[in-house]
Structures are given as C-alpha cells and as structure tokens.
Design a protein around this motif. Structure first.
Motif, PDB file in Angstrom:
ATOM      1  N   THR A 255       0.833  -1.207   0.000  1.00  0.00           N
ATOM      2  CA  THR A 255       0.000   0.000   0.000  1.00  0.00           C
ATOM      3  C   THR A 255       0.865   1.253   0.000  1.00  0.00           C
ATOM      4  OG1 THR A 255      -1.756  -1.163   1.196  1.00  0.00           O
ATOM      5  CG2 THR A 255      -1.812   1.247   1.222  1.00  0.00           C
ATOM      6  N   MET A 256       1.912   1.277   0.834  1.00  0.00           N
ATOM      7  CA  MET A 256       2.783   2.455   0.879  1.00  0.00           C
ATOM      8  C   MET A 256       3.556   2.643  -0.421  1.00  0.00           C
ATOM      9  SD  MET A 256       4.324   2.792   4.754  1.00  0.00           S
ATOM     10  CE  MET A 256       4.724   1.076   5.055  1.00  0.00           C
ATOM     11  N   LEU A 257       3.856   1.543  -1.128  1.00  0.00           N
ATOM     12  CA  LEU A 257       4.578   1.643  -2.389  1.00  0.00           C
ATOM     13  C   LEU A 257       3.711   2.185  -3.512  1.00  0.00           C
ATOM     14  CD1 LEU A 257       6.612  -1.713  -2.335  1.00  0.00           C
ATOM     15  CD2 LEU A 257       7.565   0.599  -2.235  1.00  0.00           C
ATOM     16  N   HIS A 258       2.407   1.926  -3.461  1.00  0.00           N
ATOM     17  CA  HIS A 258       1.538   2.260  -4.593  1.00  0.00           C
ATOM     18  C   HIS A 258       0.501   3.329  -4.282  1.00  0.00           C
ATOM     19  CE1 HIS A 258       2.964  -1.922  -5.522  1.00  0.00           C
ATOM     20  NE2 HIS A 258       3.167  -1.357  -6.697  1.00  0.00           N
ATOM     21  N   GLN A 259       0.446   3.785  -3.042  1.00  0.00           N
ATOM     22  CA  GLN A 259      -0.553   4.795  -2.685  1.00  0.00           C
ATOM     23  C   GLN A 259       0.129   5.944  -1.954  1.00  0.00           C
ATOM     24  OE1 GLN A 259      -4.084   3.298  -0.687  1.00  0.00           O
ATOM     25  NE2 GLN A 259      -4.323   5.194   0.464  1.00  0.00           N
ATOM     26  N   LYS A 260      -0.180   7.155  -2.375  1.00  0.00           N
ATOM     27  CA  LYS A 260       0.415   8.320  -1.728  1.00  0.00           C
ATOM     28  C   LYS A 260      -0.271   8.583  -0.387  1.00  0.00           C
ATOM     29  CE  LYS A 260       1.789  10.657  -6.017  1.00  0.00           C
ATOM     30  NZ  LYS A 260       1.658  11.885  -6.839  1.00  0.00           N
ATOM     31  N   PRO A 261       0.510   9.025   0.620  1.00  0.00           N
ATOM     32  CA  PRO A 261      -0.104   9.373   1.906  1.00  0.00           C
ATOM     33  C   PRO A 261      -1.049  10.569   1.723  1.00  0.00           C
ATOM     34  CG  PRO A 261       2.278   9.120   2.082  1.00  0.00           C
ATOM     35  CD  PRO A 261       1.957   9.156   0.628  1.00  0.00           C
ATOM     36  N   PRO A 262      -1.985  10.759   2.653  1.00  0.00           N
ATOM     37  CA  PRO A 262      -2.205  10.002   3.893  1.00  0.00           C
ATOM     38  C   PRO A 262      -2.839   8.636   3.627  1.00  0.00           C
ATOM     39  CG  PRO A 262      -3.858  11.707   3.674  1.00  0.00           C
ATOM     40  CD  PRO A 262      -2.883  11.929   2.548  1.00  0.00           C
ATOM     41  N   ILE A 263      -2.513   7.677   4.484  1.00  0.00           N
ATOM     42  CA  ILE A 263      -2.982   6.299   4.344  1.00  0.00           C
ATOM     43  C   ILE A 263      -3.653   5.872   5.642  1.00  0.00           C
ATOM     44  CG2 ILE A 263      -2.260   3.893   4.064  1.00  0.00           C
ATOM     45  CD1 ILE A 263       0.101   4.950   2.378  1.00  0.00           C
ATOM     46  N   ARG A 264      -4.827   5.278   5.510  1.00  0.00           N
ATOM     47  CA  ARG A 264      -5.530   4.677   6.654  1.00  0.00           C
ATOM     48  C   ARG A 264      -6.168   3.379   6.167  1.00  0.00           C
ATOM     49  NH1 ARG A 264      -6.047  10.098   7.298  1.00  0.00           N
ATOM     50  NH2 ARG A 264      -5.697  10.973   9.374  1.00  0.00           N
ATOM     51  N   ILE A 265      -5.558   2.251   6.524  1.00  0.00           N
ATOM     52  CA  ILE A 265      -6.061   0.959   6.043  1.00  0.00           C
ATOM     53  C   ILE A 265      -6.058  -0.066   7.171  1.00  0.00           C
ATOM     54  CG2 ILE A 265      -5.245   1.318   3.674  1.00  0.00           C
ATOM     55  CD1 ILE A 265      -2.973  -0.795   4.479  1.00  0.00           C
ATOM     56  N   ILE A 266      -6.908  -1.086   7.008  1.00  0.00           N
ATOM     57  CA  ILE A 266      -6.754  -2.329   7.747  1.00  0.00           C
ATOM     58  C   ILE A 266      -6.555  -3.432   6.710  1.00  0.00           C
ATOM     59  CG2 ILE A 266      -8.072  -1.639   9.763  1.00  0.00           C
ATOM     60  CD1 ILE A 266     -10.426  -3.339   8.639  1.00  0.00           C
ATOM     61  N   ALA A 267      -5.811  -4.451   7.092  1.00  0.00           N
ATOM     62  CA  ALA A 267      -5.488  -5.541   6.161  1.00  0.00           C
ATOM     63  C   ALA A 267      -5.830  -6.877   6.813  1.00  0.00           C
ATOM     64  CB  ALA A 267      -4.018  -5.494   5.776  1.00  0.00           C
ATOM     65  N   PRO A 268      -7.071  -7.329   6.664  1.00  0.00           N
ATOM     66  CA  PRO A 268      -7.431  -8.650   7.193  1.00  0.00           C
ATOM     67  C   PRO A 268      -7.113  -9.740   6.173  1.00  0.00           C
ATOM     68  CG  PRO A 268      -9.388  -7.558   6.352  1.00  0.00           C
ATOM     69  CD  PRO A 268      -8.220  -6.617   6.102  1.00  0.00           C
ATOM     70  N   GLY A 269      -6.853 -10.961   6.648  1.00  0.00           N
ATOM     71  CA  GLY A 269      -6.613 -12.042   5.704  1.00  0.00           C
ATOM     72  C   GLY A 269      -5.989 -13.251   6.361  1.00  0.00           C
ATOM     73  N   ARG A 270      -5.755 -14.285   5.524  1.00  0.00           N
ATOM     74  CA  ARG A 270      -5.150 -15.535   5.993  1.00  0.00           C
ATOM     75  C   ARG A 270      -3.635 -15.406   6.044  1.00  0.00           C
ATOM     76  NH1 ARG A 270      -9.484 -18.068   2.923  1.00  0.00           N
ATOM     77  NH2 ARG A 270      -8.250 -17.717   1.045  1.00  0.00           N
ATOM     78  N   THR A 271      -3.043 -16.001   7.066  1.00  0.00           N
ATOM     79  CA  THR A 271      -1.594 -16.041   7.203  1.00  0.00           C
ATOM     80  C   THR A 271      -1.182 -17.458   7.607  1.00  0.00           C
ATOM     81  OG1 THR A 271      -1.801 -15.273   9.491  1.00  0.00           O
ATOM     82  CG2 THR A 271      -1.376 -13.607   7.804  1.00  0.00           C
ATOM     83  N   TYR A 272       0.124 -17.751   7.491  1.00  0.00           N
ATOM     84  CA  TYR A 272       0.585 -19.127   7.650  1.00  0.00           C
ATOM     85  C   TYR A 272       1.882 -19.177   8.452  1.00  0.00           C
ATOM     86  CZ  TYR A 272      -2.579 -19.518   3.673  1.00  0.00           C
ATOM     87  OH  TYR A 272      -3.672 -19.435   2.843  1.00  0.00           O
TER      88      TYR A 272
END
Length: 363
Positions: A187-204
């Motif tokens: 997200t930081m690489l492809h979106q200019k600030p300001p940034i406000r995100i949550i990132a839910p998902g599967r992890t291993y």
C-alpha cells in the motif's frame, strides 16, 4: 465358409440387442468363453492342414476380433447409458427451499471468523479506514526485508515459515506470508499518503496447538500521515476495542515491547473479570494481551520510498481467530477449522446478522 459370415451376423445382432450388461456378458461367454462358438473354431485350427489354416485362420481370427470389438463398444454404450440414468436420478433441484436445519431457519451459518471480519470492517470504516488486500504467496522482500527484519531474525527460520523451493539465482525467495504486514508495504509503495487501512486475511506459520494453527487469520492496521503520534495510536485502539467488545468499562494499557518494524513498540492488554471461572473482557481483575502495536519504524517508511522526516505513522496487528475466541467464549482454536456442523450451528451467525454500529457489531 458361409457359416462364418452367418455366425458373425448372428453374434453381432445378439450383441446389439443386449439390453444390459448381464445379457451382453451372456453373449460374450457364448462366443468367446472356454466352450464358446468362436473359441471352438479357434481350437479346430490345430487339426487343419497347413493349406486350410492359411485360408481359414485369418477369417476365424477376423471373426474373433470383430466380435471382441463389438462387445467392447456395446459395453461402453451401456456404461454411458447407466451413468446418464444414474445422474438423472440423482439430480438435485437447487431451487427448492432449505429444510431448516441451520440457524434462523436456513441451511447454513456465517462462520465466527467471517462475522468478526465484518465487525472489524464496520468499526474501522467509521474511523475512516479502508480495507486493503494482498497476495497470500509473497516474496521475502515484502514479507521480511522491507519490514526491517534482518536475515538472522528467528522469524525467517524454516520452523516458522513455509518457504517454496528455491528458484533461479537472483530471484527472491517465495513463501506463504507469515503476517498481513506485506499488504502495508504494498500500500505504501503504490498509494500516496495520507494512508488509513486495515489488512485482514489468511496467514501461515508452522505451529499447531490449542491456540495456534498452521493457517490462521490476522488483521493489521496502518496509518501514515504528518504529525502522527503515539497518542493517536492509543486513542484508535481504545476506541476500536470498546466498540468491538461492546464494553464501556473496558480498560486498556500499553506495555513496552519490541517489533522490528515499529519503534517504539507496545503490547496492548485489556482488563478482564473472572465470571464462573472464565475470563470476561471488562473490569480489572487481571490483564490479558490482545494485540501488538507501535510507531512505524523510519526504516520501513524509507524502504517504501517515503521521507520519514516528513511522514510518520502507527501500525497494529492481532489475530482475528483470537478476537473471536475472546469475544464469543471459544476455548480451542483448532475447532475453527474442523468443519464440525454442530460447532458451526452453535457458534455460527445467521446470514442476516449483519454488524452495524447502531444495532451492535455482535448482534
């Protein structure tokens, strides 16, 4: 040898007229069995002269081949017909209503993990956060290096991480992501600030017991803006936890900790009360850890092409499965993935139990 032509016509007609596999097998035994008519002709070849065998042999063998091929073709046709009939008998009418075996008169229920994900999205949407996603198969740069995790860090070890086989020299190592933090990097690489995100998902991760599974669910949050302080992080987490657990008496504390990608870092504890021997969120009989957090490390911000002197931020992360266990009173994480219909009926949610801040996220 007109008798051979008549025999061929008779056998082929009998094969074609076979109405089932049993009838076809009767014709096969009568022609090609030990005492079959075609077998009898083959046995006669031994008593013929060389000249007769030269003439009659090819005709008898041709008869056997034509009968064998016809039987095989007829058997395939009968098998197809039987399969088609079986499929027709077993057809399900998917337009029929459910028989009411699930929750609220439906045939299924919403898994607690899916419900909690919806609750998280509802709460953070009200705080101005967007939901971001990323690939579950990651490279080690996004998963580790960009997050300030050095080569020697134990989190990279084989006993924690599921690595894919090595590719060609120069290619990045591929792995199953161990957290959803790579989504923050992308997200930081492809979106200019300001940034406000949550990132839910599967992890291993390579771990399995009552509170850990090789595959689990995680949510992480990220804020990047100017003038962000630890106070913004504390207020955000306190607001989130009170809304999620739906307890106004929830108390929270931050403990100093260490994460490679945040500085300073803090573990977040919430108070609990003992009720009938069980921990219930709220009150102050004791403290329970629920998530990790901190200010985004300047090296992480710089790795994403941003100036850490201009942009600051905070991040946090926790297990969605653990949040569900704490809120809805589940004791064993492994049951989340067993697919036991009794467990799902007990802990699942009806399809219309959509979380809302006005009606209650745990409705």
């Amino acid at each position: 040898m007109n008798d051979l032509d008549q025999m061929r016509e008779h056998l082929l007609a009998a094969i074609a007229a076979s109405g089932g596999l049993d009838a076809l097998d009767t014709v096969r035994v009568g022609a090609l069995g030990k005492q079959g008519s075609v077998t009898g002709l083959l046995k006669m070849l031994g008593g013929m002269s060389a000249e007769e065998r030269q003439v009659q042999g090819p005709r008898i063998h041709a008869l056997r081949e034509s009968v064998t091929s016809a039987i095989a073709a007829r058997k395939a046709a009968l098998d197809r017909a039987e399969l088609d009939a079986r499929l027709a008998r077993e057809t399900l009418d998917m337009t029929l209503p459910a028989d009411g075996v699930g929750l609220a008169g439906t045939g299924g229920s919403v898994h607690p993990v899916s419900q909690v994900m919806d609750e998280l999205a509802e709460i953070f949407a009200d705080l101005g956060f967007a939901v971001a996603t990323g690939p579950e198969i990651e490279d080690d740069w996004h998963n580790f290096t960009a997050l300030n995790i050095p080569e020697s860090h134990p989190a990279r070890a084989m006993h924690d991480t599921f690595y894919f086989p090595e590719g060609t020299e120069g290619e990045r190592k591929m792995l199953l992501r161990t957290h959803t933090s790579p989504v923050q990097i992308r997200t930081m690489l492809h979106q200019k600030p300001p940034i406000r995100i949550i990132a839910p998902g599967r992890t291993y991760r390579s771990d399995s017991d009552a509170t850990h599974t090789p595959m689990f669910h995680q949510v992480e949050g990220l804020v990047i803006d100017k003038g962000i302080t630890l106070g913004h992080l504390k207020w955000t987490l306190e607001t989130f936890l009170k809304a999620f657990f739906e307890r106004d008496d929830l108390v929270m504390r931050l403990r100093p900790s260490y994460f490679p990608f945040t500085e300073p870092s803090a573990e977040v504890d919430v108070g609990y009360t003992l009720v009938n021997g069980k921990r219930v969120i709220g009150g102050s009989d004791g403290w329970m850890e629920v998530l990790g957090s901190g200010m985004v490390h300047p090296k992480v911000i710089a790795a994403c092409g941003l100036d850490p002197d201009e942009w600051q931020g905070f991040a946090f992360g926790c297990g969605i499965d653990r949040l569900a266990m704490l809120k809805y009173g589940m004791d064993d994480l492994r049951a989340f993935f067993d697919g036991d219909i009794r467990w799902l009926k007990h802990y699942g949610f009806a399809a219309l139990d959509v979380p809302t801040l006005s009606g209650g996220v745990g409705a």
